[in-house]
Scaffold this motif. Structure first.
Motif, PDB file in Angstrom:
ATOM      1  N   ARG A  76      35.710  38.055  32.922  1.00  0.00           N
ATOM      2  CA  ARG A  76      37.097  37.745  32.491  1.00  0.00           C
ATOM      3  C   ARG A  76      37.824  38.867  31.759  1.00  0.00           C
ATOM      4  NH1 ARG A  76      37.543  33.868  36.078  1.00  0.00           N
ATOM      5  NH2 ARG A  76      36.812  31.814  35.460  1.00  0.00           N
ATOM      6  N   GLU A  77      37.110  39.758  31.063  1.00  0.00           N
ATOM      7  CA  GLU A  77      37.782  40.843  30.330  1.00  0.00           C
ATOM      8  C   GLU A  77      37.874  42.072  31.229  1.00  0.00           C
ATOM      9  OE1 GLU A  77      35.697  42.136  26.818  1.00  0.00           O
ATOM     10  OE2 GLU A  77      37.430  43.290  26.099  1.00  0.00           O
ATOM     11  N   PRO A  78      39.016  42.748  31.372  1.00  0.00           N
ATOM     12  CA  PRO A  78      40.238  42.549  30.596  1.00  0.00           C
ATOM     13  C   PRO A  78      41.158  41.464  31.182  1.00  0.00           C
ATOM     14  CG  PRO A  78      40.478  44.469  32.025  1.00  0.00           C
ATOM     15  CD  PRO A  78      39.073  43.951  32.227  1.00  0.00           C
ATOM     16  N   GLY A  79      41.930  40.865  30.291  1.00  0.00           N
ATOM     17  CA  GLY A  79      42.993  39.972  30.725  1.00  0.00           C
ATOM     18  C   GLY A  79      42.849  38.529  30.279  1.00  0.00           C
ATOM     19  N   LYS A 108      42.910  38.999  35.352  1.00  0.00           N
ATOM     20  CA  LYS A 108      44.344  38.701  35.254  1.00  0.00           C
ATOM     21  C   LYS A 108      45.112  39.741  36.075  1.00  0.00           C
ATOM     22  CE  LYS A 108      47.782  37.392  31.920  1.00  0.00           C
ATOM     23  NZ  LYS A 108      48.103  37.243  30.492  1.00  0.00           N
ATOM     24  N   VAL A 109      44.774  41.021  35.836  1.00  0.00           N
ATOM     25  CA  VAL A 109      45.237  42.076  36.747  1.00  0.00           C
ATOM     26  C   VAL A 109      44.018  42.412  37.605  1.00  0.00           C
ATOM     27  CG1 VAL A 109      46.063  44.448  36.926  1.00  0.00           C
ATOM     28  CG2 VAL A 109      46.852  42.982  35.049  1.00  0.00           C
ATOM     29  N   PRO A 110      44.068  42.148  38.917  1.00  0.00           N
ATOM     30  CA  PRO A 110      42.869  42.311  39.744  1.00  0.00           C
ATOM     31  C   PRO A 110      42.282  43.715  39.688  1.00  0.00           C
ATOM     32  CG  PRO A 110      44.632  41.255  40.991  1.00  0.00           C
ATOM     33  CD  PRO A 110      45.229  41.684  39.693  1.00  0.00           C
ATOM     34  N   THR A 111      40.957  43.797  39.764  1.00  0.00           N
ATOM     35  CA  THR A 111      40.262  45.081  39.804  1.00  0.00           C
ATOM     36  C   THR A 111      40.294  45.549  41.259  1.00  0.00           C
ATOM     37  OG1 THR A 111      38.836  44.136  38.107  1.00  0.00           O
ATOM     38  CG2 THR A 111      38.133  46.229  39.058  1.00  0.00           C
ATOM     39  N   ASP A 112      41.342  46.300  41.606  1.00  0.00           N
ATOM     40  CA  ASP A 112      41.492  46.678  43.019  1.00  0.00           C
ATOM     41  C   ASP A 112      41.782  48.162  43.211  1.00  0.00           C
ATOM     42  OD1 ASP A 112      44.070  46.861  42.121  1.00  0.00           O
ATOM     43  OD2 ASP A 112      44.914  45.394  43.525  1.00  0.00           O
ATOM     44  N   ASN A 113      41.514  48.968  42.162  1.00  0.00           N
ATOM     45  CA  ASN A 113      41.713  50.422  42.307  1.00  0.00           C
ATOM     46  C   ASN A 113      40.821  51.160  41.304  1.00  0.00           C
ATOM     47  OD1 ASN A 113      43.162  50.959  39.703  1.00  0.00           O
ATOM     48  ND2 ASN A 113      44.584  49.480  40.575  1.00  0.00           N
ATOM     49  N   SER A 114      40.774  52.486  41.431  1.00  0.00           N
ATOM     50  CA  SER A 114      39.848  53.282  40.604  1.00  0.00           C
ATOM     51  C   SER A 114      40.161  53.200  39.115  1.00  0.00           C
ATOM     52  CB  SER A 114      39.905  54.748  41.011  1.00  0.00           C
ATOM     53  OG  SER A 114      39.583  54.858  42.351  1.00  0.00           O
ATOM     54  N   ASP A 115      41.453  53.169  38.765  1.00  0.00           N
ATOM     55  CA  ASP A 115      41.796  53.103  37.339  1.00  0.00           C
ATOM     56  C   ASP A 115      41.294  51.808  36.724  1.00  0.00           C
ATOM     57  OD1 ASP A 115      42.925  55.538  37.446  1.00  0.00           O
ATOM     58  OD2 ASP A 115      45.009  54.826  37.576  1.00  0.00           O
ATOM     59  N   MET A 162      39.050  34.714  50.773  1.00  0.00           N
ATOM     60  CA  MET A 162      39.772  34.221  51.959  1.00  0.00           C
ATOM     61  C   MET A 162      40.545  32.944  51.657  1.00  0.00           C
ATOM     62  SD  MET A 162      36.935  35.006  54.882  1.00  0.00           S
ATOM     63  CE  MET A 162      38.003  34.534  56.242  1.00  0.00           C
ATOM     64  N   SER A 163      40.349  32.395  50.451  1.00  0.00           N
ATOM     65  CA  SER A 163      41.176  31.244  50.081  1.00  0.00           C
ATOM     66  C   SER A 163      41.461  31.327  48.593  1.00  0.00           C
ATOM     67  CB  SER A 163      40.489  29.936  50.452  1.00  0.00           C
ATOM     68  OG  SER A 163      39.443  29.699  49.555  1.00  0.00           O
ATOM     69  N   LYS A 164      42.458  30.569  48.176  1.00  0.00           N
ATOM     70  CA  LYS A 164      42.993  30.730  46.830  1.00  0.00           C
ATOM     71  C   LYS A 164      42.018  30.214  45.764  1.00  0.00           C
ATOM     72  CE  LYS A 164      47.457  30.418  44.607  1.00  0.00           C
ATOM     73  NZ  LYS A 164      47.160  29.763  43.358  1.00  0.00           N
ATOM     74  N   THR A 165      41.898  30.987  44.696  1.00  0.00           N
ATOM     75  CA  THR A 165      41.096  30.561  43.551  1.00  0.00           C
ATOM     76  C   THR A 165      41.663  31.263  42.330  1.00  0.00           C
ATOM     77  OG1 THR A 165      38.843  30.363  42.701  1.00  0.00           O
ATOM     78  CG2 THR A 165      39.307  32.350  43.980  1.00  0.00           C
ATOM     79  N   THR A 166      40.959  31.227  41.184  1.00  0.00           N
ATOM     80  CA  THR A 166      41.425  31.907  39.988  1.00  0.00           C
ATOM     81  C   THR A 166      41.779  33.364  40.323  1.00  0.00           C
ATOM     82  OG1 THR A 166      39.875  30.540  38.741  1.00  0.00           O
ATOM     83  CG2 THR A 166      40.788  32.463  37.600  1.00  0.00           C
ATOM     84  N   GLY A 167      42.964  33.811  39.895  1.00  0.00           N
ATOM     85  CA  GLY A 167      43.336  35.200  40.155  1.00  0.00           C
ATOM     86  C   GLY A 167      44.322  35.345  41.312  1.00  0.00           C
ATOM     87  N   GLY A 168      44.349  34.351  42.206  1.00  0.00           N
ATOM     88  CA  GLY A 168      45.373  34.315  43.254  1.00  0.00           C
ATOM     89  C   GLY A 168      45.266  35.367  44.347  1.00  0.00           C
ATOM     90  N   LEU A 169      44.086  36.033  44.470  1.00  0.00           N
ATOM     91  CA  LEU A 169      43.922  37.036  45.535  1.00  0.00           C
ATOM     92  C   LEU A 169      43.552  36.323  46.838  1.00  0.00           C
ATOM     93  CD1 LEU A 169      41.471  39.279  43.516  1.00  0.00           C
ATOM     94  CD2 LEU A 169      43.516  40.224  44.571  1.00  0.00           C
ATOM     95  N   PRO A 306      41.898  24.619  35.890  1.00  0.00           N
ATOM     96  CA  PRO A 306      41.450  25.740  36.721  1.00  0.00           C
ATOM     97  C   PRO A 306      40.017  25.473  37.189  1.00  0.00           C
ATOM     98  CG  PRO A 306      41.431  26.362  34.395  1.00  0.00           C
ATOM     99  CD  PRO A 306      42.032  24.987  34.473  1.00  0.00           C
ATOM    100  N   ALA A 307      39.658  26.033  38.359  1.00  0.00           N
ATOM    101  CA  ALA A 307      38.323  25.789  38.932  1.00  0.00           C
ATOM    102  C   ALA A 307      37.317  26.750  38.329  1.00  0.00           C
ATOM    103  CB  ALA A 307      38.365  25.961  40.441  1.00  0.00           C
ATOM    104  N   GLY A 308      36.115  26.258  38.046  1.00  0.00           N
ATOM    105  CA  GLY A 308      35.036  27.142  37.611  1.00  0.00           C
ATOM    106  C   GLY A 308      34.153  26.525  36.547  1.00  0.00           C
ATOM    107  N   PHE A 309      32.847  26.821  36.643  1.00  0.00           N
ATOM    108  CA  PHE A 309      31.837  26.350  35.693  1.00  0.00           C
ATOM    109  C   PHE A 309      31.085  27.561  35.126  1.00  0.00           C
ATOM    110  CE2 PHE A 309      30.729  22.151  38.183  1.00  0.00           C
ATOM    111  CZ  PHE A 309      31.931  21.577  37.784  1.00  0.00           C
ATOM    112  N   PRO A 310      30.746  27.545  33.825  1.00  0.00           N
ATOM    113  CA  PRO A 310      29.840  28.593  33.320  1.00  0.00           C
ATOM    114  C   PRO A 310      28.405  28.290  33.752  1.00  0.00           C
ATOM    115  CG  PRO A 310      30.344  27.041  31.574  1.00  0.00           C
ATOM    116  CD  PRO A 310      31.154  26.599  32.774  1.00  0.00           C
TER     117      PRO A 310
END
Ligand code: NCD
Ligand code: ZN
Length: 420
Positions: A76-79, A108-115, A162-169, A306-310
């Protein structure tokens, strides 16, 4: 030197009592009681100068196993630090007997690049109590770089939603999905169900016609008997398809579950649970990932939670208990909790108790435990398994040869980033 005495050790699908000595982060020697070749564990010499650290479990029924490598964790971190952060998440891992976690990219901001990967790496290095690895999210925008292998050196794999979940990707395009199969790191897929599963498998087989060698295809959280039979069919032809199951899909069914609601994929019926257990035992399912996905109780009690279990604190105790009750063999238990992860991700981190290997282990003792009775380390502070009774629990976890968890006490020691 660290010496752990009077523990049962796994040896070829059975338990043998012995002693383990650890030095400089690695197993230095492993001695089994009654082993004629080395005089037996009782002959083990302890440094007379008293500089050894000795853990003696003579008053317990104790089991030392490779700590789990959990390939499916949402730190979950960052965001989303109000749900969980690297320190609370990795402490939950330690308490649960997990030494290595691989973090999903739907922040929250997807991890989708090198930075974004670099920022996450810095936080994890500073805060994590356990070894860690990172995934990158596939997007329509980064697919070109993905195909070129641009991120390969800093990731454990690529995640496709391929389908919607937490994060909306969400990825729909077959061309985008295809791009992930032109690099070498494992490709993990949240299929959203049977239809998505068939779609990704057809793209995967199409790529095989175009080129030699495919990266591992890792199907996340298989939950239905239909998915199990579909995967079984394909695995005959492809040695590089792997299936994951979560502890909640193994232990909780939709009709009797009473805890905080909503997880993706949803909980299923008892027939599906039966099919999942069978698939673990026959090898159709390769690996367990917790899909540790913390949300606060306040969020979970909303009308549309929101969906998800620890799951980090409970996965090893639940599976170990199931193994002792013969629901799975010792060798399948070791394979799904650490052996398969080493192979799929090509990391050598903890799956074998062998001289010269990194000593990432956990010791469980026999002592009844009601899940939740002593609180939680995860920041969300709840569990879908609350109130369930297990007979064994981790009391010590070592990271790279150093005791990082000891009966409720935590200390941050040297950790490693894996897959890099
Ligand atoms: C996960 C989350 O919250 O990040 N939720 C879930 O229900 N499993 C995302 C996911 O893996 O789908
Ligand atoms: Zn997940």
């Amino acid at each position: 030197m660290l010496i752990v005495k009077n523990v049962f050790l796994p040896l070829k699908d059975r338990w043998v009592e012995g002693v383990v000595a650890v030095e400089n982060g690695k197993y230095r020697s492993i001695l089994y009681n009654g082993d004629a070749n080395n005089g037996g564990a009782n002959s083990f010499e302890v440094d007379s100068g008293g500089s050894d650290q000795i853990l003696d479990f003579k008053d317990e029924e104790a089991y030392l196993i490779p700590a789990m490598i959990d390939p499916h964790v949402h730190v979950r971190e960052p965001g989303f630090e109000y749900k969980e952060d690297w320190s609370t998440c990795s402490r939950a891992a330690l308490k649960g007997g997990v030494a290595t976690i691989i973090d999903m990219p739907n922040n929250k901001v997807p991890t989708d690049n090198s930075d974004a990967l670099k920022i996450k790496q810095q936080i994890a290095k500073k805060k994590s109590y356990v070894n860690f690895g990172l995934y990158i999210a596939l997007t329509d925008e980064n697919s070109k770089y993905m195909a070129e292998g641009s991120y390969e050196k800093s990731i454990c794999g690529i995640k496709i939603y391929m389908s919607k979940t937490t994060g909306g990707l969400v990825i729909d395009s077959k061309e985008t999905i295809e791009s992930a199969f032109y690099q070498t790191k494992p490709v993990l897929v949240h299929t959203g169900g049977l239809e998505g599963l068939k779609k990704v498998l057809s793209v995967y087989s199409r790529v095989r016609e175009k080129k030699e060698g495919l990266p591992p295809l890792y199907i996340c959280h298989v939950s239905t008997k239909e998915e199990v039979s579909e995967i079984k069919k394909w695995k005959g032809n492809f040695g590089s398809i792997f299936a994951e199951v979560t502890p909640h899909h193994l232990f909780l069914d939709k009709d009797s579950y009473r805890g905080p609601k909503r997880v993706l994929p949803p909980l299923e019926g008892t027939d599906d649970l039966k099919a999942l257990w069978k698939a673990i035992n026959d090898g159709t399912i390769d690996i367990c990932g917790t899909d540790h996905a913390p949300h606060t109780l306040e969020e979970k009690h909303r009308e549309n939670p929101p969906a998800g279990f620890p799951g980090l604190e409970t996965v090893v105790p639940l599976l170990f208990d199931a193994m002792m009750k013969k629901r799975l063999t010792l060798s399948r238990f070791l394979e799904i909790t650490s052996g398969a992860a080493e192979k799929i991700f090509g990391i050598e981190i903890s799956a074998k108790i062998l001289e010269g290997k990194d000593a990432n282990f956990t010791v469980l003792i026999k002592k009844p435990w009601l899940i939740g009775e002593d609180g939680y380390e995860t920041k969300c502070a709840w569990s879908p398994f609350e109130g369930m009774k297990v007979d064994y629990r981790p009391v010590v976890t070592a990271i790279n040869g150093e005791i990082s968890y000891f009966y409720g006490e935590f200390s941050k020691k040297r950790i490693k980033q894996v897959c890099v």
